[in-house]
Design an enzyme around this catalytic site. Structure first.
Site, PDB file in Angstrom:
ATOM      1  CE  LYS A   1      -3.980   1.993   2.479  1.00  0.00           C
ATOM      2  NZ  LYS A   1      -4.994   1.772   3.552  1.00  0.00           N
TER       3      LYS A   1
ATOM      4  CB  SER B   1      -8.267   3.815   2.608  1.00  0.00           C
ATOM      5  OG  SER B   1      -7.429   3.117   3.516  1.00  0.00           O
TER       6      SER B   1
ATOM      7  CB  SER C   1      -8.744   1.033   5.520  1.00  0.00           C
ATOM      8  OG  SER C   1      -9.390   2.278   5.423  1.00  0.00           O
TER       9      SER C   1
END
Lengths: 484, 95
Positions: free
Chosen positions: A76, A151, A175
């Site tokens: 990420k 997210s 998330s």
């Protein structure tokens, strides 16, 4: 190769059926072929990946290395990667080349994993759809007109479409779990403090935790094993031995007490999601677990509590982005105040601005007690609900989300509706508990997620329950047709 | 409930956040909506509850008072928007 488990990939590497370089090239080729439509990667680090793959091949040739040596992954884009842009989905950090590695990047590099690149996310991890990214929305491989959740939308889209076998992710209010649910993946958010936050761009420091998204509990266990553990550089990282997650997978779940909170099965829950979650609970019952109804009475207050605590911490954390030391700086500032205001005004997108504003407001003079202090008190009520429930049960089970993946643009005009996406996931962050999402069905061709919440540091048990379910179901083995 | 544009401007100043008129307008409604959402907290009975600042109720960990960091000034300043002679450059603050 992209549909193989991590254990199968490791076996293939050790038996020389393929090299890490071939495996890495396979994924790089798939990224080239498919990612234009999905937009899961923000930065592809092909050269670095191939160098890491060659090093892994050399290790394997000498009979060295571990279970992850030579296996690719995606990070990420909020984990700092030395010498590689770490943009956090923001224009503010579009020019930010991280000068050091995050703790988990160091660990996974040391485990011999190959970094394919950095994947997309909501700006500063603030969002539930990956639509707030400066780099454009990521699309759901199951239906490219729909969001992958957020997210960690880039992490899940890349793994679900076979553009990485596994990916790192973070979870502040859901998330990891919500996007895993919307893309048919297994995602785990460990206990707060289990994994170091060093080098992870901070959003809400008392809630943020790093984890993994993968195709199965078995894969997630392998990678989490390599990420978890004490690190001096994160003052909230817990000094405590890490359980053997792979060993825990095979435990018998007979006699396991599963709690079903009535608050997670009320109004707003899609009947198809409910049916799938009920069926999965029944399946676990046939494996010998017992189901007990429980109450988490303060659940309705978890979203309001979160939207005070998280923005308050975010407004404080994001004050570091001032146009002075790194990140975006406005052109020709008239004075220091203009430098701060315009750099921040230009560098942050609208969702990040909204949360900075909410956080600043609730911390400001005259409002602190009414909002922030009150939210911290309610946070304890929510944590106490769980403590009471875990006196009766070992694991809590419910849906991860109220429905399946929604359409792009469907919720972007209404922040409050978007915030309610995390209604079932936020409480685990507030209480610091480990939680995961695993696929348990489909509705109109879209995946449905089942959530498991455990006691502090009970990741092994969650993975055990998830693995037991995945031995008798095949939802985790389903692939979106276009990427199979 | 919504905030006045004056309140929005004040909070934006506290946050050192530059906003244009359109953003100020939409934020006055949106912040009101979000504060409406969190207003549910005011009804919770928390009279005898200790605020929870940390999910594990941990204290701060101490460590030995020894230097653990190396000097990385050059690497850190290499990514600064403007640095010179080992210093970060900003507009003049003292006339």
């Amino acid at each position: 190769m992209h549909k193989d488990s991590l254990a199968a990939l490791a076996e293939g590497l050790r038996s020389r059926r393929f090299s890490s370089r071939e495996l890495t090239e396979h994924f790089l080729k798939r990224i080239e072929q498919y990612d234009e439509a999905l937009n899961s990667y923000v930065t592809v680090t092909a050269e670095r990946a191939l160098a890491q793959a060659d090093a892994a091949d050399a290790q394997i040739a000498k009979g060295e290395g571990g279970p992850l040596t030579g296996i690719p992954l995606a990070h990420k884009d909020l984990f700092c990667t030395n010498g590689v842009r770490t943009a956090c989905g923001s224009k503010m950090l579009d020019n930010f080349i991280a000068p050091y590695d995050a703790h988990i990047v160091e660990l996974l590099d040391a485990a011999g994993m190959v970094t394919l690149g950095k994947v997309n996310m909501d700006e500063f991890a603030m969002g539930s759809s990956t639509e707030t990214s400066y780099y454009g929305p990521t699309r759901n491989p199951w239906d490219t007109d729909r969001v992958p959740g957020g997210s960690s939308g880039g992490s899940v889209a890349a793994v679900a479409a076979g553009l990485a076998p596994v990916a790192t992710a973070t979870d502040t209010g859901g998330s990891i779990r919500q996007p895993a649910a919307l893309t048919g993946l297994t995602g785990i958010k460990p206990t707060y403090g289990r994994v170091s936050r060093y080098g992870m761009v901070a959003f809400a420091s008392s809630l943020d935790q790093a984890g993994v998204v993968a195709h199965s509990a078995e894969d997630a266990a392998l990678v989490l094993q390599a990420m978890a553990g004490f690190d001096m550089r994160d003052s909230t990282c817990v000094e405590r031995p890490v359980d053997d997650y792979a060993a825990a997978l095979g435990n018998d779940i007979r006699g396991l007490k599963i709690g079903l909170p009535s608050q997670y099965f009320g109004d707003g829950l899609d009947p198809q999601v409910r049916a799938a979650v009920d069926a999965a609970a029944a399946e676990l019952e046939t494996l010998g677990a017992t189901l007990t109804p429980i109450e988490l009475p303060n659940t309705p207050l978890s979203v309001p509590t979160y939207y005070v605590v998280a923005p308050a911490e975010a407004s404080s954390n994001l004050s570091r982005f001032d146009g002075v030391r790194y990140g975006h700086r406005c052109a020709e500032p008239a004075n220091l105040e203009d430098l701060y205001k315009r750099s921040r005004g230009e560098g942050f997108g609208s969702e990040v601005k909204r949360r900075i504003m909410v956080g600043t407001y609730v911390l400001s003079h005259g409002y602190y007690d009414a909002y922030y202090l009150q939210a911290q008190k309610v946070r304890r009520l929510i944590a106490d609900d769980f403590a009471r429930a875990f006196e009766q049960v070992d694991v809590i089970l419910g849906p991860t989300t109220q429905g399946t993946a929604f359409a792009l643009g469907e919720q972007t005009d209404d922040p409050v509706t978007m915030y309610l996406n995390d209604i079932y996931t936020i409480a685990a962050n507030l209480a610091g508990l480990p939680a995961m999402s695993i696929p348990c069905g489909q509705s109109a061709g879209l995946p449905i997620g089942l959530q498991l919440i455990g006691r502090h540091f009970d990741e092994g048990r969650l993975l055990n329950v998830a693995h037991a379910y995945q031995q008798v179901s095949d939802w985790h083995a389903q692939w979106p047709e276009a990427y199979a | 409930m919504s905030l006045t544009t004056e309140q929005v401007r004040h909070v934006a100043h506290l946050a050192r956040l530059g906003l244009d008129e359109v953003q100020i307008d939409s934020l006055s409604t949106q912040l009101g909506d979000i504060l409406g959402l969190v207003d549910a907290l005011s009804k919770a009975d928390t009279a005898s509850v200790t605020p929870m600042a940390h999910p594990l109720d941990m204290g701060q960990r101490g460590r030995a008072d020894v230097v653990t960091e190396s000097d990385r000034r050059e690497a850190y300043q290499a990514i600064a928007p403007s640095a010179q002679d080992g210093l970060y450059r900003v507009p003049r603050v003292i006339e």
